[in-house]
Design a protein around this motif. Structure first.
Motif, short mmCIF file in Angstrom:
data_model
loop_
_atom_site.label_atom_id
_atom_site.label_comp_id
_atom_site.label_asym_id
_atom_site.label_seq_id
_atom_site.Cartn_x
_atom_site.Cartn_y
_atom_site.Cartn_z
N VAL A 119 1.06 -1.30 -0.01
CA VAL A 119 0.07 -0.03 0.06
C VAL A 119 0.84 1.34 -0.05
O VAL A 119 0.65 2.31 -0.85
CB VAL A 119 -0.96 0.13 1.21
N SER B 53 -4.99 5.85 -1.27
CA SER B 53 -4.57 4.86 -0.56
C SER B 53 -5.71 3.79 -0.40
O SER B 53 -5.85 2.85 -0.09
CB SER B 53 -4.27 5.20 0.95
N THR C 288 -8.36 3.91 1.27
CA THR C 288 -8.53 3.85 2.81
C THR C 288 -9.22 5.09 3.41
O THR C 288 -8.98 6.20 2.96
CB THR C 288 -7.20 3.67 3.49
N ASN D 3 -18.47 -0.24 6.44
CA ASN D 3 -17.60 -0.89 6.21
C ASN D 3 -17.70 -1.64 5.00
O ASN D 3 -16.99 -2.03 3.98
CB ASN D 3 -16.81 -1.56 7.42
N GLU E 205 -16.50 -1.41 1.31
CA GLU E 205 -15.43 -2.64 0.74
C GLU E 205 -15.77 -2.98 -0.59
O GLU E 205 -15.40 -3.35 -1.50
CB GLU E 205 -15.96 -3.91 1.61
N THR F 183 -11.15 0.39 1.92
CA THR F 183 -10.88 -0.23 3.19
C THR F 183 -11.17 0.94 4.26
O THR F 183 -10.77 1.75 4.23
CB THR F 183 -9.32 -0.69 3.39
N THR F 184 -11.78 0.37 5.38
CA THR F 184 -11.78 1.14 6.52
C THR F 184 -10.90 1.05 7.78
O THR F 184 -10.52 -0.33 7.88
CB THR F 184 -13.28 1.21 7.16
N LEU F 185 -10.13 1.84 8.16
CA LEU F 185 -9.28 1.65 9.18
C LEU F 185 -9.77 2.61 10.53
O LEU F 185 -10.06 3.84 10.27
CB LEU F 185 -7.96 2.15 9.10
N LEU F 186 -10.02 2.01 11.79
CA LEU F 186 -10.50 2.73 12.91
C LEU F 186 -9.24 3.13 13.68
O LEU F 186 -8.24 2.56 14.02
CB LEU F 186 -11.50 1.95 13.76
#
Lengths: 330, 330
Positions: free
Chosen positions: A50, A60, A62, A83, A87, A92-95
């Motif tokens: 990435v 990204s 993201t 999410n 998708e 993509t999800t990031l917490l």
DNA sequence: TTGTAAGCGTTATCAT
DNA sequence: ATGATAACGCTTACAA
């Protein structure tokens, strides 16, 4: 050491740019080579880096989510829905569970494509000083936010509930919910009730407004017990949350009362009902799927550089079912 | 467009490699230039690009956390603690709420330095096929895991509780907890109780083992109500979780019983007690701070390439306070 | 259709 | 003490 496209190139006997194209399914590379490369990548367990990609693409794929409270059920279900939708659009999800400022800084360093903030307290949205290259969307109370905001009209939701109950003949309509709280989301619900009842403050209806100490099942249980033993004229209850409602239903059944014959109930609710509840509840609110859809769409359009709307307010719906019946004229 | 070290270099009239050194506080650059560069970076709102750095350093100073359940309180508090500790070591944690495989794939693409999995179900740890370049640490049930695992000895915890109660003279010791569940964490607790009571299965003690339908306050309340009305001989209760205990205490006070005079209580607990509970509880378990410390340290040492231990089991402690008293000999 | 090469923002190794 | 430059893994013109 992880596998790179150069490793794949060596194995396949092609240049690494061909590999890059093949993996991105470019039409510029022949089917056979493509499949060969794909297969080798698979075998070697290749995972694209990435960092490298986002460096050159400045993207990204993201989305960073600021998640200061990892504990509440309703937002949990919401983020899961979001999410899933993102998708499908290959994001993509990031917490991050850090504080607002530091979470945003982190996501900026990671060059995420957008940031979604789950609003916790009033202060969050007021921090105009926050610097972010990455576009931000805020989910929470709309009023006075410095960020583009998506909000659910909780006030109107409760109003709809009360109005419906009035229309079918109810007059003694109680409200059970959190009142003395810093949580503006809860306060909005109380305000909606008061407005629909045409009074100024909760103390104008001391026998109908039952504040709870929290939003747990047991809080609803206690509130309903106290309400129903002190006030025999109540014909309907509006509940501020699903868990409270579960407690309320327990209290009602312990007192050998029946829904909807003795009491009508409307519950504020976003999340889909668990089927193990005794009765099909009449609910009011914005379905979590619609919130998720709206947030995801907005996020995606923000990323695509669309001019973002200053604020979006989602309007609630009333889902009328069994737990609510017209009052018999006496 | 975000600010890069080249932008700073231009403003400062130095080369960008000097900027890089200055920002990393290298001794190779003079104080005055250093402070000048720092100031400019600050003014321009510079945020280092993680992608670029991690590309060259092969290190992202990031730990990925697989978080399949965004809803439970206890793990929430734990991850918050871990996050704080790691932050002090200049690591960032990022959570993914995706399924195990896909979360791990994501973190590999992001080249995080380590992955922490919060175990949810038995299947998780069995997936030997999972490919990951990044080292993985698993928090959950130890038995049969393919990953290095940190586990809390829940079985021993409950055993300690029962043993202590026996030592101070109790015989009719009840257990309230989740029994018919897929959750191995809960099952361990029940097993600990049965072992300490020297019986094979729960049905051997029908009047003392009260299964709940969940872990909420209300579940504890219902279980205790049923226990105490059906069995007048009980002198002590061991509770499987903090929330259950809160419900149990409600039930006890509704029945006008007194803790510890009429009943002794020991609660399984990791998280620090909220002060608004009526009584200082005797608890048993591994304090969340110790779990967090152990996980963080292991993570850090894994990153530094230490050979990682196959599994670490944290042993519980008993914290004896007011809610527990010796039984009067009759 | 495939290969070559430049460049993304940073660190690290050399020169200067 | 500072500057030039290669390299990290990848995408993307452009050349072949």
């Amino acid at each position: 050491m992880s596998v790179t496209i150069k490793d794949i190139a060596k194995h396949a006997g092609v240049s690494y740019s061909t590999v890059s194209k093949a993996l991105r399914d470019s039409p510029l590379v022949k089917k056979p080579t493509k499949t060969k490369i794909m297969k080798i990548a698979e075998e070697l367990g290749y995972q694209p880096n990435v960092a490298a990609r986002s460096l050159v693409q400045k993207k990204s794929y993201t989305i960073g989510v600021v998640w200061p409270s990892v504990e509440r059920v309703a937002p949990s279900i919401l983020i899961t829905n979001i999410n899933d939708i993102l998708e499908r659009h290959s994001y993509t999800t990031l917490l991050s569970i850090n504080k607002l400022e530091s979470a945003i800084a982190t996501f900026n360093r990671f060059q995420v494509d957008a940031i979604l903030i789950f609003g916790e307290n009033e202060d969050d949205k007021k921090r105009s000083k926050i610097q972010s290259t990455v576009p931000i969307l805020y989910y929470g109370i709309q009023e006075g936010s410095y960020f583009p905001t998506i909000d659910v009209n909780r006030r109107l939701a409760i109003k709809l509930a009360v109005k419906h109950l009035k229309e079918i003949g109810h007059q003694e309509i109680a409200f059970i919910g959190e009142l003395q709280t810093q949580d503006p989301l809860q306060r909005e619900k109380a305000t909606g009730y008061l407005e629909a009842m045409n009074v100024e403050k909760a103390s104008d209806l001391p026998n109908l407004v039952i504040p709870t100490n929290g939003l747990e099942v047991y809080d609803g249980y206690l509130a309903a017990k106290s309400l129903l033993t002190n006030n025999k004229h109540v014909t309907a209850i509006v509940s501020g949350s699903y868990d409270l409602t579960r407690g309320i239903l327990r209290a009602i059944s312990e007192l050998s009362l029946h829904v909807p014959n003795d009491l009508s109930i409307i519950s504020y609710d976003n999340i889909p009902q668990s089927p193990n509840i005794e009765i099909q509840l009449t609910t009011v609110g914005v379905p979590v799927t619609r919130i998720a859809q709206s947030i995801s769409e907005t996020l995606l359009s923000i990323i695509e550089g669309q001019e973002l709307p200053e604020s979006i307010i989602l309007e609630p719906e009333l889902f009328i079912t069994d737990s609510c019946s017209p009052i018999r004229q006496q």
